[in-house]
Scaffold this motif. Structure first.
Motif, PDB file in Angstrom:
ATOM      1  N   MET A   1       9.748  -1.215 -95.711  1.00 32.32           N
ATOM      2  CA  MET A   1       8.821  -2.031 -94.935  1.00 32.32           C
ATOM      3  C   MET A   1       7.677  -1.190 -94.358  1.00 32.32           C
ATOM      4  O   MET A   1       6.515  -1.586 -94.402  1.00 32.32           O
ATOM      5  N   VAL A   2       8.011  -0.026 -93.839  1.00 30.75           N
ATOM      6  CA  VAL A   2       6.985   0.853 -93.262  1.00 30.75           C
ATOM      7  C   VAL A   2       6.003   1.299 -94.341  1.00 30.75           C
ATOM      8  O   VAL A   2       4.785   1.287 -94.135  1.00 30.75           O
ATOM      9  N   ALA A   3       6.524   1.694 -95.508  1.00 28.67           N
ATOM     10  CA  ALA A   3       5.642   2.135 -96.600  1.00 28.67           C
ATOM     11  C   ALA A   3       4.728   1.001 -97.045  1.00 28.67           C
ATOM     12  O   ALA A   3       3.538   1.221 -97.308  1.00 28.67           O
ATOM     13  N   TYR A   4       5.268  -0.197 -97.119  1.00 28.68           N
ATOM     14  CA  TYR A   4       4.458  -1.353 -97.522  1.00 28.68           C
ATOM     15  C   TYR A   4       3.397  -1.647 -96.475  1.00 28.68           C
ATOM     16  O   TYR A   4       2.227  -1.866 -96.785  1.00 28.68           O
TER      17      TYR A   4
ATOM     18  N   GLU B   1       2.424  10.112 -99.305  1.00 30.78           N
ATOM     19  CA  GLU B   1       2.201   9.138 -98.239  1.00 30.78           C
ATOM     20  C   GLU B   1       3.486   8.371 -97.911  1.00 30.78           C
ATOM     21  O   GLU B   1       3.730   8.015 -96.756  1.00 30.78           O
ATOM     22  N   ALA B   2       4.301   8.125 -98.934  1.00 29.79           N
ATOM     23  CA  ALA B   2       5.577   7.440 -98.705  1.00 29.79           C
ATOM     24  C   ALA B   2       6.489   8.269 -97.809  1.00 29.79           C
ATOM     25  O   ALA B   2       7.109   7.749 -96.877  1.00 29.79           O
ATOM     26  N   VAL B   3       6.559   9.563 -98.082  1.00 32.03           N
ATOM     27  CA  VAL B   3       7.383  10.456 -97.257  1.00 32.03           C
ATOM     28  C   VAL B   3       6.837  10.496 -95.832  1.00 32.03           C
ATOM     29  O   VAL B   3       7.602  10.440 -94.858  1.00 32.03           O
ATOM     30  N   LEU B   4       5.507  10.577 -95.694  1.00 34.26           N
ATOM     31  CA  LEU B   4       4.898  10.612 -94.362  1.00 34.26           C
ATOM     32  C   LEU B   4       5.098   9.294 -93.614  1.00 34.26           C
ATOM     33  O   LEU B   4       5.084   9.268 -92.385  1.00 34.26           O
ATOM     34  N   ALA B   5       5.303   8.206 -94.341  1.00 31.51           N
ATOM     35  CA  ALA B   5       5.560   6.918 -93.699  1.00 31.51           C
ATOM     36  C   ALA B   5       7.028   6.771 -93.312  1.00 31.51           C
ATOM     37  O   ALA B   5       7.349   6.288 -92.231  1.00 31.51           O
ATOM     38  N   GLY B   6       7.933   7.198 -94.202  1.00 30.88           N
ATOM     39  CA  GLY B   6       9.359   6.975 -93.972  1.00 30.88           C
ATOM     40  C   GLY B   6      10.040   7.991 -93.083  1.00 30.88           C
ATOM     41  O   GLY B   6      10.906   7.636 -92.271  1.00 30.88           O
ATOM     42  N   ALA B   7       9.670   9.255 -93.207  1.00 30.19           N
ATOM     43  CA  ALA B   7      10.367  10.306 -92.460  1.00 30.19           C
ATOM     44  C   ALA B   7      10.293  10.155 -90.939  1.00 30.19           C
ATOM     45  O   ALA B   7      11.293  10.396 -90.248  1.00 30.19           O
TER      46      ALA B   7
ATOM     47  N   ALA C   1      15.679   6.224 -94.929  1.00 27.21           N
ATOM     48  CA  ALA C   1      14.373   5.610 -94.659  1.00 27.21           C
ATOM     49  C   ALA C   1      13.305   6.191 -95.583  1.00 27.21           C
ATOM     50  O   ALA C   1      12.456   5.469 -96.103  1.00 27.21           O
ATOM     51  N   THR C   2      13.381   7.495 -95.813  1.00 29.59           N
ATOM     52  CA  THR C   2      12.419   8.116 -96.730  1.00 29.59           C
ATOM     53  C   THR C   2      12.629   7.607 -98.148  1.00 29.59           C
ATOM     54  O   THR C   2      11.665   7.315 -98.863  1.00 29.59           O
ATOM     55  N   ALA C   3      13.890   7.473 -98.556  1.00 33.50           N
ATOM     56  CA  ALA C   3      14.180   6.942 -99.893  1.00 33.50           C
ATOM     57  C   ALA C   3      13.661   5.518-100.029  1.00 33.50           C
ATOM     58  O   ALA C   3      13.105   5.139-101.074  1.00 33.50           O
ATOM     59  N   GLY C   4      13.819   4.707 -98.985  1.00 33.96           N
ATOM     60  CA  GLY C   4      13.299   3.337 -99.021  1.00 33.96           C
ATOM     61  C   GLY C   4      11.794   3.307 -99.144  1.00 33.96           C
ATOM     62  O   GLY C   4      11.234   2.496 -99.894  1.00 33.96           O
ATOM     63  N   ALA C   5      11.116   4.202 -98.422  1.00 35.80           N
ATOM     64  CA  ALA C   5       9.653   4.271 -98.494  1.00 35.80           C
ATOM     65  C   ALA C   5       9.190   4.702 -99.880  1.00 35.80           C
ATOM     66  O   ALA C   5       8.256   4.141-100.449  1.00 35.80           O
ATOM     67  N   VAL C   6       9.868   5.704-100.441  1.00 33.60           N
ATOM     68  CA  VAL C   6       9.512   6.190-101.778  1.00 33.60           C
ATOM     69  C   VAL C   6       9.762   5.100-102.821  1.00 33.60           C
ATOM     70  O   VAL C   6       8.921   4.852-103.697  1.00 33.60           O
ATOM     71  N   LEU C   7      10.897   4.431-102.710  1.00 33.39           N
ATOM     72  CA  LEU C   7      11.232   3.378-103.664  1.00 33.39           C
ATOM     73  C   LEU C   7      10.209   2.245-103.621  1.00 33.39           C
ATOM     74  O   LEU C   7       9.753   1.761-104.661  1.00 33.39           O
TER      75      LEU C   7
END
Length: 199
Positions: A114-117, A126-132, A186-192
């Protein structure tokens, strides 16, 4: 030239805002996980813990166990004392309690996506920076929770002092439950979510 310098000046504010937003989502993720645990095991906690501790604390012990964090039970009778780790979920054997093991990973995968989206992560960096940064809020909740869910009792029996306490182990609660779980899931979810959005 002026537009470019304005864009450059706004970039750090935007990144700081995204970190703050992700950290806030970490707090929400911990709350959602706890609420799911409450719905799943509140009845069982009433039977297991009884009146020796508040029901909300008992549910929190199950929630910490769902992060593979032991709850430490210690007692002292006079000068003799001891302690042991307790895994309420493993001792339970009920399906609803066992399912709690998948709740933290699923909630964290979901909030990471959700955060990455929401932050429109365009690549893996950017996904890692959003999820971590979800880890920040989650770790704070797990650390505070490990302290406030301690339950202590004291008494006396024929002049012999009795005392006992039950609480999640603080260091594993912070580092395993509060840091490792959200950092991975959370990082995996953002990357996915970012990979799926880029297809």
């Amino acid at each position: 030239m002026t537009q470019q310098s304005l864009a450059t000046a706004e970039r750090p504010v935007s990144r700081a805002s995204s970190v703050a937003a992700s950290a806030g989502v970490g707090v929400i993720a911990a709350a959602i996980g706890y609420l799911v645990a409450y719905v799943a095991v509140a009845g069982e906690v009433r039977d297991t813990v009884g009146e020796s501790a508040a029901e909300w604390k008992g549910v929190a012990w199950y929630f910490y166990n769902a992060h593979l964090v032991d709850v430490r039970a210690s007692g002292e009778v006079g000068a003799i004392g001891g302690s042991r780790g307790v895994d309420f979920i493993a001792q339970s054997g009920s399906a609803s309690a066992t399912l709690l093991y998948v709740v933290p990973p699923l909630v964290l995968l979901g909030v990471g996506a959700m955060v990455a989206y929401h932050l429109e992560a365009g690549d893996l960096g950017e996904a890692v920076l959003a999820g971590a940064p979800v880890t920040i809020g989650y770790a704070i909740v797990m650390a505070i929770g490990a302290v406030v869910t301690e339950s202590s009792t004291e008494g006396s029996f024929f002049g012999i002092d009795l005392s006992g306490s039950v609480a999640p182990e603080l260091v594993p609660a912070v580092f395993l439950g509060g840091v490792l779980y959200p950092l991975v899931f959370a990082t995996a979810g953002a990357v996915l979510a970012t990979v799926l959005a880029s297809r």
